[in-house]
Design a protein around this motif. Structure first.
Motif, short mmCIF file in Angstrom:
data_model
loop_
_atom_site.label_atom_id
_atom_site.label_comp_id
_atom_site.label_asym_id
_atom_site.label_seq_id
_atom_site.Cartn_x
_atom_site.Cartn_y
_atom_site.Cartn_z
N VAL A 207 0.84 -1.20 0.00
CA VAL A 207 0.00 0.00 0.00
C VAL A 207 0.87 1.25 0.00
O VAL A 207 0.58 2.23 -0.69
N ALA A 208 1.99 1.22 0.76
CA ALA A 208 2.90 2.37 0.80
C ALA A 208 3.46 2.66 -0.59
O ALA A 208 3.69 3.82 -0.95
N ASN A 209 3.66 1.63 -1.38
CA ASN A 209 4.19 1.80 -2.74
C ASN A 209 3.12 2.18 -3.76
O ASN A 209 3.43 2.50 -4.89
N LEU A 210 1.87 2.13 -3.34
CA LEU A 210 0.75 2.39 -4.25
C LEU A 210 0.80 3.79 -4.85
O LEU A 210 0.48 3.98 -6.02
N ASP B 155 2.74 3.93 -7.93
CA ASP B 155 2.28 3.01 -8.97
C ASP B 155 1.56 3.80 -10.07
O ASP B 155 0.55 4.44 -9.82
N ILE B 156 2.08 3.73 -11.29
CA ILE B 156 1.47 4.49 -12.39
C ILE B 156 0.07 3.99 -12.73
O ILE B 156 -0.69 4.68 -13.38
N TYR B 157 -0.28 2.77 -12.29
CA TYR B 157 -1.60 2.22 -12.57
C TYR B 157 -2.62 2.58 -11.50
O TYR B 157 -3.79 2.25 -11.63
N PHE B 158 -2.19 3.23 -10.42
CA PHE B 158 -3.10 3.63 -9.36
C PHE B 158 -3.55 5.05 -9.63
O PHE B 158 -2.75 5.97 -9.68
#
Length: 180
Positions: A105-108, A111-114
């Motif tokens: 979640v921290a990396n979300l 994320d280019i897809y988020f």
């Protein structure tokens, strides 16, 4: 649109298997993708798990007894593949599943897809802190609109237990979102 029973019959017939499988992927790819994505969070990991799910479906279609709907059976495979994937990933990293979920979640945000905003990110953080069963039930009910009766067939759990899990999940999420 072909019915599930027709599709299953075609999948079990060697002459029509390939074409039927392409139709199956076309019909269910997006729904299974989003279910898996809510569980494993990372887009690339989701693609890997989705591919493994369809491989397992293809290899095991002859074992499908049609006691549940085709989607319920595939959904169960996707759940199992997602959990197996996350457990293996946590083990490789030497952390427990909760720590893994929190790091995902921290990396979300990166994320280019988020495409979510801060509120959606905060919701994902709250969901990541839930026990596995509550997380699964919450995602199925809240995001996918699956009825408790359908969930009962997919998860082989009573409707009452599912309602309790959802209620507890909502309370925990509300608490997380309102604490400062």
């Amino acid at each position: 649109m072909v019915s599930d029973s027709t599709l299953v019959r075609q999948l079990k017939d060697n002459d029509t298997r390939e074409q039927a499988f392409r139709a199956l992927v076309s019909l269910y790819k997006a729904r299974l993708y989003w279910h898996i994505r809510r569980t494993v969070i990372d887009h690339d990991d989701t693609d890997d798990v989705l591919q493994n799910t369809f491989i397992k479906i293809y290899r095991n279609i002859d074992k499908f007894k049609e006691e549940s709907s085709l989607f319920s059976w595939m959904y169960r495979i996707a759940i199992n593949e997602s959990i197996t994937f996350l457990n293996a990933k946590a083990k490789r990293k030497g952390i427990d599943s909760t720590e893994l979920q929190e790091s995902l979640v921290a990396n979300l945000k990166a994320d280019i897809y988020f495409s979510g905003d801060e509120i959606q990110l905060k919701l994902q953080q709250a969901i990541a802190k839930l026990p596995e069963k509550q997380k699964l039930v919450f995602n199925m009910k809240y995001f996918e609109g699956i009825t408790y009766e359908e969930m009962s067939g997919i998860l082989d759990t009573s409707v009452g237990a599912l309602k309790a899990s959802y209620h507890h999940a909502v309370k925990k999420i509300e608490h997380f979102l309102t604490e400062d």
